[in-house]
Each structure stands twice: as structure tokens, then as C-alpha cells.
Motif scaffolding. Structure first.
Motif, PDB file in Angstrom:
ATOM      1  N   SER B 108       0.758  -1.232   0.096  1.00  0.00           N
ATOM      2  CA  SER B 108      -0.069   0.055   0.074  1.00  0.00           C
ATOM      3  C   SER B 108       0.755   1.240   0.027  1.00  0.00           C
ATOM      4  CB  SER B 108      -0.882   0.184   1.194  1.00  0.00           C
ATOM      5  OG  SER B 108      -1.726  -0.965   1.127  1.00  0.00           O
ATOM      6  N   GLN B 109       1.996   1.088   0.934  1.00  0.00           N
ATOM      7  CA  GLN B 109       2.764   2.433   1.089  1.00  0.00           C
ATOM      8  C   GLN B 109       3.354   2.581  -0.303  1.00  0.00           C
ATOM      9  OE1 GLN B 109       3.165   4.814   3.540  1.00  0.00           O
ATOM     10  NE2 GLN B 109       4.195   5.672   1.787  1.00  0.00           N
ATOM     11  N   PHE B 112       0.030   2.598  -3.354  1.00  0.00           N
ATOM     12  CA  PHE B 112      -1.344   3.774  -3.396  1.00  0.00           C
ATOM     13  C   PHE B 112      -0.383   5.216  -3.372  1.00  0.00           C
ATOM     14  CE2 PHE B 112      -3.666   0.392  -2.216  1.00  0.00           C
ATOM     15  CZ  PHE B 112      -5.012   0.732  -2.670  1.00  0.00           C
ATOM     16  N   SER B 113       0.603   5.472  -2.893  1.00  0.00           N
ATOM     17  CA  SER B 113       1.266   6.735  -2.700  1.00  0.00           C
ATOM     18  C   SER B 113       1.914   7.329  -4.368  1.00  0.00           C
ATOM     19  CB  SER B 113       2.510   6.800  -1.862  1.00  0.00           C
ATOM     20  OG  SER B 113       3.561   5.753  -2.193  1.00  0.00           O
ATOM     21  N   LEU B 114       1.788   6.296  -4.937  1.00  0.00           N
ATOM     22  CA  LEU B 114       2.120   6.475  -6.517  1.00  0.00           C
ATOM     23  C   LEU B 114       0.579   6.579  -7.446  1.00  0.00           C
ATOM     24  CD1 LEU B 114       5.071   4.087  -7.201  1.00  0.00           C
ATOM     25  CD2 LEU B 114       5.282   6.646  -6.932  1.00  0.00           C
ATOM     26  N   GLY B 115      -0.225   6.339  -6.578  1.00  0.00           N
ATOM     27  CA  GLY B 115      -1.660   6.560  -7.292  1.00  0.00           C
ATOM     28  C   GLY B 115      -2.188   5.343  -7.933  1.00  0.00           C
ATOM     29  N   PHE B 116      -1.864   4.297  -7.670  1.00  0.00           N
ATOM     30  CA  PHE B 116      -2.549   3.178  -8.124  1.00  0.00           C
ATOM     31  C   PHE B 116      -3.705   2.760  -7.092  1.00  0.00           C
ATOM     32  CE2 PHE B 116       1.680   2.250  -9.602  1.00  0.00           C
ATOM     33  CZ  PHE B 116       1.370   1.649 -10.994  1.00  0.00           C
ATOM     34  N   ARG B 117      -4.568   2.254  -7.504  1.00  0.00           N
ATOM     35  CA  ARG B 117      -5.915   2.158  -6.707  1.00  0.00           C
ATOM     36  C   ARG B 117      -6.313   0.599  -6.136  1.00  0.00           C
ATOM     37  NH1 ARG B 117      -9.512   6.451  -9.181  1.00  0.00           N
ATOM     38  NH2 ARG B 117      -8.278   8.006 -10.155  1.00  0.00           N
ATOM     39  N   ASP B 118      -5.433  -0.319  -6.738  1.00  0.00           N
ATOM     40  CA  ASP B 118      -5.911  -1.292  -5.771  1.00  0.00           C
ATOM     41  C   ASP B 118      -4.509  -2.183  -6.160  1.00  0.00           C
ATOM     42  OD1 ASP B 118      -7.112  -2.983  -4.015  1.00  0.00           O
ATOM     43  OD2 ASP B 118      -9.045  -2.701  -5.296  1.00  0.00           O
ATOM     44  N   MET B 132      -6.496  -6.024  -1.159  1.00  0.00           N
ATOM     45  CA  MET B 132      -6.614  -5.147  -0.355  1.00  0.00           C
ATOM     46  C   MET B 132      -7.733  -5.325   0.985  1.00  0.00           C
ATOM     47  SD  MET B 132      -4.212  -2.918  -0.251  1.00  0.00           S
ATOM     48  CE  MET B 132      -4.512  -1.525   0.736  1.00  0.00           C
ATOM     49  N   GLN B 133      -8.558  -6.277   0.329  1.00  0.00           N
ATOM     50  CA  GLN B 133      -9.561  -6.625   1.106  1.00  0.00           C
ATOM     51  C   GLN B 133      -9.596  -8.191   1.296  1.00  0.00           C
ATOM     52  OE1 GLN B 133     -13.361  -5.004   0.086  1.00  0.00           O
ATOM     53  NE2 GLN B 133     -12.807  -2.896  -0.092  1.00  0.00           N
ATOM     54  N   ARG B 168     -16.366  -0.527 -12.833  1.00  0.00           N
ATOM     55  CA  ARG B 168     -15.519   0.460 -13.036  1.00  0.00           C
ATOM     56  C   ARG B 168     -14.617   0.097 -14.054  1.00  0.00           C
ATOM     57  NH1 ARG B 168     -13.998   2.203  -7.103  1.00  0.00           N
ATOM     58  NH2 ARG B 168     -16.211   3.131  -6.491  1.00  0.00           N
ATOM     59  N   LYS B 203      -5.138  12.672 -23.417  1.00  0.00           N
ATOM     60  CA  LYS B 203      -5.806  13.680 -23.184  1.00  0.00           C
ATOM     61  C   LYS B 203      -4.766  15.068 -23.227  1.00  0.00           C
ATOM     62  CE  LYS B 203      -9.203  15.673 -20.017  1.00  0.00           C
ATOM     63  NZ  LYS B 203      -9.554  15.485 -18.670  1.00  0.00           N
ATOM     64  N   HIS B 333     -10.788  30.662 -43.994  1.00  0.00           N
ATOM     65  CA  HIS B 333     -10.687  31.833 -43.469  1.00  0.00           C
ATOM     66  C   HIS B 333     -10.193  32.812 -44.643  1.00  0.00           C
ATOM     67  CE1 HIS B 333     -10.866  34.611 -40.020  1.00  0.00           C
ATOM     68  NE2 HIS B 333      -9.682  35.276 -40.818  1.00  0.00           N
TER      69      HIS B 333
END
Lengths: 275, 889
Positions: B108-109, B112-118, B132-133, B168, B203, B333
């Protein structure tokens, strides 16, 4: 003939004038809490004022004033009261700061924990959790599961507010997870089934389960009323700081942030208007 | 081949060369504009292609870099000893509860601190070993990611395509965890949202209002959200809130769905072909096409330009597109601007042209009005004829003169046949002889005063007309303008005048005869008295001897001679009024009538004569000239008015310039040589008023006068083509100078038969230098009669100047010896400096010896004693020229 030439010249100048426009950009650096609001506002502002581009970066409240000082930002974002040191720098630089929103730091837990019945915690329990004394949800009436304690990096305004209120030492990693932004904290909270974290009030939604604080055996839930009234303790203001000599379009954007038009955006970001 | 056709068509429409040039100009500018626009379009399309290519490359490399970054992050984490130990334990299913929590905490440390979500740890069977669960443990992964899991289990790290997990859209990065032998023990999978990786990159590549970069899998499903999600919802390709990722296939609807209004737009959606970009981006394609700059439809049906590449690492197509409308916006134009300017130019040109034409028409009509007004107001008749002498217009004055009421009676008809068909006597006047016809035929103006025009009523009137040809731009005669005037009244007046003049002359002659008769009678009486007296004396002295009587008889004879002279003079004077012209020497004539003049003068008046000998002859009626002189002398006598005074009568020859003749009385005076007689008195003179009226008949200042004398004088001067110059000063006197043109010298010479024997002719130019006008002009006329050209100079200085300029053309100089300013001697010396061979013939009143004593040894060409006769002059010049030529030879 002179008239015809005149008309032709007008036509040409109008056509070319419409093509030339000076690109104006505003750089905003600082609190990720405030960033949520400024991001949304910038997007909207872009629509209203084409020609002005707003670039918003995080970095935490602590990064705001140094970025201004280094000339890397036009506007700094703080989710806490500037420190005495920062105020001194701002005075020197003729930087003005003003409140743009009201917020509070709230305690949130993973959905599983919340659903297991943890809806409110007292100050001492929170001191124990962040102090590393309480390490399993069972001790608080939850499931038998270690507590994943999430904190923020130093310099975070949210952490600053929380720690001030907590008024206690926090233990170090690896016991404590340190996230660089509120968003990542949220990601972790919703991914995990055993985490607890502090978040801005604005970040709380149906996936983020904010819990009430037990004060004098009375559960005070974080909501607009309690925050505005001061009943909920960790109330704070969100600030933007900017140089008084900044170009007009910077002033215009700041004015926009505090304007009526920005109110729905502020709400959408989850924060409360100052008044 | 086209231009002549256009030109002929324009000409047919009366636009001519100007219209032709304008249309050429318009065509050239249109073609030039079209060419420039085409070039600009090519440039813009090329630029767009480069942009799209750059974007596509950028996206591709960023995706690679980002993926590599993710692999690195997981790699570093898994190389951590504690992490490796814990992972190994979990994968071996021997981890304690604490180990599992610790691993979860550590991962997690890290992530998640890099932006991953699971975070998931999978076993080799693909089942979840740790999540994570707690509830995930033992579960299988989503179907969408299964192929990637299987691939990763073979030992390679991989990034999945987006897939659906718990409602999702997520992506995984899968990193195999290997034991020391390199065998895959399981996978560490990190979950992130599309927006964090693919979406963020694509984007960032968006710009403008339509440039987008999107990723598709092999089925053409979008792996990043479309830039146009809102539009897609609107047209029904997506449901509200639905992301385009995985839900949209890039198929070509065959038409622009944004503009489709009917509900059938989406029917048969499943059968739509993949868009051109997707179809050509797939790796299965043999021919690799990377771009389309001609335009094709994207998944909205909008025409776009695109560039694409297949990303083998991520197994997807990277497609960059821009709406044609935006790509060519600057072109459109410019095009609109150009077309606008062109239109503006055309409209302005048209408006200005109209204004100009309107203004020109206005000016033309104004000038036409003015012309008409002028034409109708003039007293003179004006009419126009075309090249066939057919009348094209006639003004009112013309119609009135000819007695017509409407111009239609003349316009369109042959003018000659109507008004000019016969001479005054009624004989037919053929058109070929008509001067108006000749004017048009010969392209020259004509003037005629002695013809008649015929009126409508058959009468005619004498007319003075002028005809002038009219030319067109090419110089061809297109007709003529005839202006004419009825001169019947003028002719009548002229005849009346003539008659009156004759009467006046007659009456005046009678009057002067009266005066004369008085004088003559007195003279005659004196003569008769002498005769009578002598006769009486002779009778008385008969007895005294014949010699005594003889003297008396001589006196009687003498007196009779005088009387006979007087009679002869009177006869000459009376002349019977007949105009008998003959060659007259004025000096001789004056001499002849001196006696006659003197008898009619007061005794206190002295007459001085200064008469030039050898004067040139004039053609004149002697009697009339005598009458003029008589009148002038009588007037002079009257002007002196009984006091003592002088009347000078002189004659001479002069060359009269046009300027000199301007203030002379006379008709149609021509510059040339004139013999003059001058009568000047020391009388009372005339004031200005008198001078103005002196020629009026019956104007007189004398008590007994009839006022006819000067009118008669002027009449006579006119009839001799002579001139009369008057100079009068009140109180000082009056001078009359009568000038009569000299007779042709040839005619004069013809009289002198002796001279015609010698027919030597000179040639070239002779400079005649003499201060006396008469001498000079006589010499000139003599020289001209010999065939020389002459130049005159009145003194040495002038002669020298002329000689300096023209010495090349002057063959000889005839020079007087004594002159003012510079004498002949000095002048000769100076001329010799200019030309040592100058041929100078000297003339002088002195005899030859005296005159040329200063010229001895100076090559004088000859000498002529004054007065020079034709013979003497001819001989001198002949000799001079011959000698010089001889000496040169």
C-alpha cells in the motif's frame, strides 16, 4: 474609392485581429485540498475566459509560499493558516492572502469498518490509533482486523490541522502509511477494508465514510452546520496567496475564485463558502 | 482561341476593348487567387499532417515510457528483500496473518502513494492470493483481464487493456514474480484507472477544438475516452453517463451523425465498417498506411484527417485525428477573405464605374445643351452634312435664312439639291463643282462670298459661307460643317458706299475746282494783265522802233507760255474723273504740279521741296494723286491760317514692315516697298477728336469747307492699295505721309528696252548697307531684279553683326562710304577680319578717286558712283564677282 479602400482595410484588420491573441497563463501551486476546488474553477474559468490558461499543481500547503517566492507560481494554495515564518516572507514580497473557502478535517474509515458499526470515535481513541497503541479494529468494537492507519506527508495543511487538534505524537512508518495527496488517501480508503485516515471535509462522499467525533460523550458528525458553527472542532479555512503586483488576469482569477459564480464549484468540490 | 471569341461577344454587346481588358483582368485575378488558395491549402494540409504525426509519435513514446516506469516501480518494490520474502510466503500459501497484513501495508505504502488504486497478488492459477480486502482472497479475476493474466504468467510483464471490474473501467499492470530458478510463482497486479495512464497521455495530446488522440483495440473499441463523449451521448451512440471506453467501436456511420436529424441514423449500426483509420491501423493489414489527408469519416461521421500507428507493446492502435473543418479553418478563413475582397473590389469597381458613367453622361448632356444653346443663339447659320452632303442638322438661324419652319424639311436631304442647286443667274450648279462638296472631297476648308443660296420660296440671296471638313478619330472625313450668312444687306451697303464715295469725290473735285478756279483766275488775270499791258505798251511804242516792241512781244509770248502751262496743268488736274493707271514717278509728278500748288497758297507760306531723284515708279492715276496732293497742301495752307509757315513736300522710298503699317490708314496692307510723299506743315495741328473724324464725309473745321477733301483722299488711297500715315501735334503741325506700293521692277525694266539687251543674272545674297532708306531700298530692288537676294542694314555696326552671323551665305556687300555709328571704311576693315576675301562694292556720292583713296591695296571689289543706275550696279557687281571667282580659280 477612398471609402472602398477604407472598408477593405477595416475588413482585413478585423479578420486578422480576431486571429491574434496573447496567451496568458496562470500557475497555481500548493495544497491538494484547495487544488480540488481550483481545478474545477480553472476548468470553468477556461470556458468563460478563453485565452487564459490555468495550470494547477499540488505539492501541499507548504509548497505554496516557496513556489511564489521562487517565481514558479502566480498563486499559492494553502489549506491552513500561514505560519509566522510564511507571513514574514509574504510581507517582504508584498504577497496578499485571502480565504476562499471553509473546510474541516474529518476522520474517515473504510466501508467495511463503517458498516461494521464504527460511526464515531473519541479524541483519545484517535490519539491511540495514530500513536500506534491501538492496532486492531476489534478493540474498538469492529472486526478482527489490523488497523491500516493512513497519514499525510509533512507540509500537508490537512495533516497540520489534524495533528494540531490531535495534539499528540504520531508514530513513524512502516506502521503509518504516508500518502502524498488526499486523492491517494481516498483511493486507499476505498480499496482497503481496514483503513482509517483524515481527509478534508470536501473529499468526503458516499464512498468515503466520515465518522463523528465523540466529544464529551456526544457524537458530533461533520456537516455544514456543525462545521460552520464551530461545534465540529477541526474547522479551518482555505487560502490563496498572490503577489499584489501580479498581472491583472491573475487578480481577475482570484476575484473569480471568491465570486458568486464560483460558489457552485466550491460546493461541488465539497467545501463550504466562508459566509 | 477563347479570347477572340470573348472579344467578339463583348464587341457584340458594345463593351469593346475596355470591357475585354477588364474581363481578362478579372479572369487573371480569379485564376491567380485560385492558384494561391490551392497552394496555401497544400501547405496547411502538409503542416497538419506533420502535427498529427508528431502528436501520434509523442503519445506512443509517452505510453511506452509510462509503462516502463510502472514496470520499474513494481520491479524495485519486488526486489526489496522483505517484500520478496512476504510475497514468496503468500504465494507459497504459508504466510501468517501478520505477514499478510505486513505485505498489504508495505505494498500500500509503495503503490497507493504513486496513485495506483488497488493491489492484487495472484497465484499461478490466476486466482487472487492477496488483495486489499480479505474477501478477495481465492477469487478469480475479471474476464476482461484474464488473457493478460495468462500472458503475464508466461513470464512477461504486461499492461492490460481497460476492462470492467465492479462496474468501473480499470487497467492493470501485471508483473510476474519469479523464484530463484526463474519460474513464475505468481503475479503482482496493480490497478489504475484508464484516466491515470492511457487517458492522461491521450488527453494531454488534445489541442484546438477537435484534435484528439485515442486508442483502440483490434476490434476497434475505444480504450481511451473520446473527446466528444457529450456529442456521442447527444447523437445516441452512448448513453448518458456511459464512458466511451470499451462501449464505443470506431465504426464509420457513412454520414455525419452530428447533422443527421432522422431517428434512423443509427440503424444497422452493427454492420457499419470500421473507420478508415482503425481498419488501416490494424497489424493484420499488409500494406501499412499511416495517414489520410484527403479526409475520411470518424466514428461520429465527421470528415477528419488522421495519422495512426499500431503499438505492439500495448497491442493497440494509436490514432490522431483532426476535423477537416478545423484543419482547414485558416484556409477557409483566407478563402472567404479573398472572395470577400474580390467581391468588394468588383462591387466598388462597379459602383465607381456607374458613378463615372453617370457623371460623364451628365457632363456630356450639359455640354450638348451648351452646344445647342450656342448653336441656336448664334446669328450665323450652322448646318452639318455627312460625307454624302446629306444634311444632318441645321440651327434656327439657318432655317430662318432659308425660310424653313422645321429642320425635318432639310435634315436627311441632300443640302446641295435644296439650297445650292443653281447659280445666281439660274443656271444649274453641278454638285461636283460645289465648293462644299469639294471641301469634303479634298479635306480642306473653303470660303466663298460670291454665290447664292436658294430659299424654300424659290428666291435666292447672296451668301458668304465657310465649309470645314469634320474628321473622325482615324482621320477620315465623316462630313462637314457649313456656316453661312445672308450678305444681301452687306452687299447693298457696299454698293451704296461706293456710290456715295464716287459722289463725294465728284463733289469734292468740283469744290476744289472752285478754290482752284479762284486762284487760277487770279493768276490768269495777272497773266492777262501782263499781256494786256505789254500789248498796250507795244501799241504805244510801235512808233519807237521794232526792237522796243520786240521786247514787249517777248514778254507777251512769255506770259502766253505761262498761261498755256497753267492750262495744261488744269487739264491734267481735271482729268475727267477717269481712273487711268500708269507708271508714275512721284517726284516728277510733284515737280510738275508745284506751280499749281503754289498758286493756291497764301503768300506768307513757304514751300520746301525735298524730292528724291531716281525714285521707283508706282502704278497710279496721276490725276487722283494730284488731287490728293492738292488737298493735303491746301489743308496744310489752311492749317497755317495766314501766318507765315513752312510746308515741306518730300518723296522717298522705304520698306514698310507690318508693324509700321498697323497704324496707317489703308486696306489690306502688305509689307513691302513703298514710295512715299510726305506733306508736313508747321500749322495749328489737330487734336485727337479731329484726327478721329477727319476722314468722315462732311466733317470740316473750315468756315467755307464742305468736309469732303479728306474723305476723297482716303478713297483714293484705298483705290491705290496705298497707306496714309498721319502724325499731328496740336500747335506744332501735321504730317501726312502717303505710301504707294512700288511697281514690279521687271515691269519697270521692260519699259527700258536698252537694259533688256544685257540679261546677266546674279545669284546669292547681297548685303546692302546704306543709312538712307531710299537709296538702300532702291539698290535692293535693283539687285533683286538682277536675281540676288538681299539683306538690308542701316549702318556699319548692324552690317557687321549680320555679316558675322551670315558671312557664309553672303556673296557680296554693297556699302555706302559715309554712315553714322560706323563708316564704310571701318566696317570694311572689320569684315575683312571675319573673311579676308569679302567682296565689297563701295557706293558714294564722292567721285571714285576721292572715295577709294583710303582703300588702295585693300582688295576693294568695286565702286559705284551715286546715284546708282541698274546698269552701273550690274556692271560693278558682275565685275566684282567675276574677278573674285577668277582670282580664286
Amino acid at each position: 474609392m477612398r471609402k472602398a479602400i477604407f472598408i477593405a482595410c477595416c475588413l482585413v484588420s478585423v479578420v486578422f485581429a480576431s486571429q491574434v491573441s496573447e496567451a496568458q497563463s496562470i500557475r497555481v501551486v500548493g495544497s491538494t485540498t484547495v487544488k480540488v476546488f481550483v481545478d474545477l474553477a480553472a476548468k470553468q474559468y477556461d470556458v468563460v475566459n478563453s485565452g487564459v490558461q490555468v495550470f494547477v499543481r499540488g505539492g501541499g500547503s507548504g509548497a505554496a509560499i516557496p513556489a511564489l517566492q521562487a517565481g514558479q507560481a502566480d498563486i499559492g494554495m494553502l489549506s491552513r493558516q500561514p505560519t509566522a515564518e510564511e507571513i514574514a516572507i509574504m510581507k517582504k514580497m508584498d504577497v496578499q492572502y485571502l480565504r476562499v473557502a471553509m473546510d474541516a478535517v474529518v476522520i474517515a474509515v473504510s466501508g467495511v469498518i463503517y458498516n461494521a458499526g464504527i460511526h464515531a470515535l473519541a479524541h483519545d481513541k484517535l490519539v491511540d490509533i495514530w500513536g500506534g497503541k491501538l492496532r486492531n479494529w476489534q478493540a474498538l468494537g469492529g472486526p478482527d482486523r489490523p488497523i491500516l492507519v493512513v497519514s499525510r506527508e509533512n507540509g500537508s495543511g490537512t495533516k497540520n490541522t489534524f495533528m494540531k487538534w490531535l495534539n499528540a505524537e504520531q508514530s513513524e512508518r512502516p506502521f503509518l502509511l504516508v500518502m502524498p495527496s488526499n486523492l491517494y488517501t481516498c483511493n486507499l480508503l476505498s480499496a482497503s477494508d481496514q483503513a482509517i485516515a483524515y481527509l478534508p471535509f470536501g473529499a468526503v462522499n458516499e464512498h468515503m465514510h466520515a465518522i463523528a467525533l465523540l466529544i464529551n460523550s456526544k457524537a458530533i458528525a461533520p456537516n455544514e452546520e456543525s462545521i460552520r458553527s464551530g461545534g465540529y472542532p477541526m474547522r479551518r479555512f482555505l487560502y490563496v496567496a498572490f503577489n499584489r503586483d501580479a498581472p491583472k488576469y491573475v487578480h481577475d482569477f482570484v476575484q473569480y475564485l471568491t465570486s458568486k459564480q464560483a460558489l457552485p464549484i466550491l460546493r461541488k468540490a465539497g467545501y463550504l463558502p466562508i459566509k | 482561341m477563347v479570347f477572340p471569341q470573348i472579344y467578339s461577344r463583348l464587341k457584340k454587346n458594345n463593351l469593346g476593348i475596355r470591357g475585354f481588358l477588364i474581363s481578362i483582368l478579372v479572369w487573371v485575378s480569379v485564376i491567380a487567387a485560385w492558384g494561391s488558395l490551392h497552394f496555401i491549402k497544400q501547405q496547411i494540409v502538409g503542416y497538419t499532417q506533420n502535427q498529427l504525426q508528431a502528436i501520434n509519435n509523442m503519445v506512443l513514446s509517452t505510453l511506452d515510457k509510462q509503462s516502463e516506469g510502472m514496470f520499474d516501480v513494481i520491479g524495485v518494490s519486488m526486489r526489496d528483500v522483505e517484500n520478496a520474502r512476504l510475497l514468496s510466503a503468500v504465494m507459497d500459501k504459508r504466510a501468517s496473518k501478520a505477514d499478510r497484513f505486513a505485505l498489504r501495508e508495505r505494498l500500500s505504502q509503495s503503490f497507493f502513494s504513486l496513485g495506483f488504486r488497488d493491489i492484487f497478488v495472484l497465484g499461478t492459477d490466476g486466482r487472487i492470493l492477496l488483495g486489499m480486502q480479505q474477501k478477495y482472497t481465492g477469487k478469480t479475476v475479471s474476464a476482461g483481464v484474464l488473457p493478460f493474466v495468462q500472458k503475464a504468467l508466461k513470464g512477461e510483464h504486461i499492461i492490460s487493456h481497460p476492462f470492467l471490474r465492479q462496474g468501473r473501467i480499470r487497467m492493470w499492470v501485471l508483473e510476474p514474480f519469479k523464484d530463484l530458478n526463474g519460474a513464475v510463482k505468481g503475479l503482482v497486479c496493480l490497478e489504475f484507472s484508464v484516466g491515470d495512464h492511457f487517458g492522461a497521455v491521450t488527453k494531454r495530446a488534445q489541442y484546438g477544438s477537435s484534435v484528439e488522440v485515442y486508442l483502440t483495440d483490434e476490434q476497434g473499441r475505444l480504450l481511451t475516452s473520446s473527446r466528444f463523449d457529450n456529442q456521442l451521448v447527444k447523437i445516441g451512440l452512448l448513453q448518458k453517463g456511459q464512458s466511451s471506453v470499451l462501449n464505443l467501436q470506431a465504426r464509420d456511420p457513412g454520414r455525419n451523425l452530428l447533422q443527421a436529424e432522422d431517428g434512423q441514423a443509427l440503424s444497422g449500426r452493427k454492420d457499419w465498417p470500421l473507420t478508415y483509420a482503425v481498419a488501416h491501423a490494424l497489424p493484420s493489414r499488409d500494406a501499412m498506411i499511416h495517414q489520410n489527408m484527403q479526409g475520411y469519416r470518424d466514428y461520429r461521421g465527421v470528415v477528419v484527417y488522421g495519422f495512426w500507428q499500431w503499438d505492439a507493446l500495448h497491442h493497440l492502435a494509436v490514432i490522431s485525428e483532426i476535423d477537416e473543418q478545423e484543419a482547414l479553418a485558416s484556409y477557409f478563413h483566407l478563402r472567404n477573405l479573398l472572395v470577400g475582397l474580390l467581391l468588394l473590389l468588383l462591387i466598388t469597381g462597379w459602383v465607381l464605374g456607374n458613378i463615372y458613367r453617370h457623371r460623364r453622361m451628365q457632363i456630356e448632356s450639359e455640354s450638348e445643351q451648351l452646344r445647342n444653346m450656342l448653336m441656336e443663339s448664334t446669328v450665323e447659320a450652322i448646318c452639318g452634312v455627312d460625307s454624302n452632303s446629306v444634311c444632318t442638322f441645321i440651327n434656327v438661324a439657318g432655317m430662318q435664312m432659308l425660310g424653313y419652319e422645321s429642320s425635318d424639311e432639310l435634315v436627311g436631304h441632300k443640302l446641295h439639291n435644296i439650297v445650292h442647286h443653281s447659280y445666281a443667274d439660274g443656271t444649274p450648279y453641278p454638285e461636283e463643282d460645289c465648293l462644299i462638296f469639294q471641301c469634303i472631297r479634298n479635306k480642306t476648308g473653303v470660303h466663298c462670298k460670291d454665290e447664292v443660296f436658294w430659299c424654300k420660296d424659290g428666291s435666292s440671296f447672296p451668301v458668304e459661307y465657310r465649309a470645314q471638313p469634320v474628321f473622325n478619330e482615324q482621320g477620315t472625313v465623316i462630313g462637314g460643317v457649313v456656316t453661312f450668312l445672308d450678305i444681301s444687306k452687306m452687299k447693298q451697303a457696299e454698293e451704296d458706299n461706293l456710290r456715295l464715295e464716287k459722289q463725294i469725290q465728284h463733289t469734292q473735285r468740283l469744290e476744289s475746282m472752285g478754290v482752284l478756279a479762284g486762284g487760277i483766275a487770279h493768276d490768269f488775270n495777272n497773266i492777262l494783265a501782263v499781256i494786256l499791258g505789254n500789248a498796250s505798251l507795244a501799241r504805244m511804242q510801235l512808233s519807237e522802233g521794232p526792237h522796243v516792241v520786240e521786247a514787249k512781244l517777248d514778254s507777251i509770248e512769255e506770259s502766253c507760255d505761262r498761261a498755256s502751262i497753267l492750262c495744261r496743268q488744269m487739264l491734267a488736274y481735271s482729268g475727267k474723273g477717269k481712273f487711268v493707271v500708269k507708271a508714275v514717278n512721284l517726284s516728277l509728278m510733284v515737280e510738275e504740279i508745284t506751280h499749281l500748288l503754289e498758286v493756291s497758297l497764301d503768300k506768307s507760306v513757304v514751300v520746301k521741296y525735298q524730292l528724291q531723284e531716281d525714285i521707283m515708279l508706282v502704278e497710279a492715276d496721276e490725276a487722283q494723286i494730284q488731287q490728293v496732293l492738292m488737298n493735303l497742301v491746301t489743308n496744310a495752307n489752311d492749317a497755317i491760317g495766314g501766318k507765315s509757315g513752312v510746308i515741306s513736300v518730300s518723296t522717298g522710298l522705304m520698306y514698310a514692315e507690318a508693324d509700321y503699317l498697323l497704324d496707317c490708314y489703308g486696306k489690306n496692307l502688305i509689307p513691302g516697298r513703298y514710295v512715299w510723299v510726305e506733306v508736313s506743315d508747321t500749322g495749328c495741328g489737330m487734336d485727337k477728336k479731329t484726327i478721329e473724324k477727319m476722314f468722315d464725309p462732311f466733317f470740316t473745321t473750315k468756315f467755307t469747307g464742305r468736309g469732303l477733301g479728306m474723305s476723297a483722299v482716303l478713297g483714293i488711297v484705298h483705290s491705290h492699295n496705298g497707306a496714309l500715315k498721319v502724325y499731328s501735334e496740336l500747335g506744332r503741325g501735321t504730317t501726312f505721309k502717303l505710301l504707294l506700293p512700288t511697281m514690279n521692277v521687271d515691269a519697270e525694266m521692260a519699259d527700258d528696252a536698252s537694259l533688256s539687251v544685257d540679261d546677266w543674272q546674279g545669284s546669292g545674297c547681297v548685303l546692302v548697307v546704306d543709312d538712307e532708306d531710299t537709296v538702300r531700298e532702291t539698290a535692293r530692288s535693283l539687285l533683286e531684279a538682277m536675281g540676288f537676294e538681299t539683306i538690308a542694314a542701316s549702318d556699319g555696326l548692324l552690317a557687321l553683326e549680320i555679316y558675322r552671323k551670315q558671312h557664309d551665305s553672303i556673296v557680296a556687300v554693297l556699302m555706302d562710304l559715309t554712315m553714322p555709328h560706323m563708316g564704310g571704311e571701318e566696317c570694311f576693315r572689320e569684315m575683312r577680319r571675319i573673311n579676308p576675301d569679302v567682296r565689297v562694292v563701295l557706293t558714294s556720292g564722292y567721285n571714285e578717286q576721292d572715295a577709294i583713296q583710303h582703300f588702295v591695296g585693300k582688295h576693294l571689289a568695286g565702286f559705284v558712283q551715286k546715284p546708282a543706275t541698274l546698269e552701273k550696279l550690274k556692271a560693278a557687281l558682275r565685275e566684282a564677282l567675276a574677278r573674285e571667282e577668277g582670282s580664286h580659280a
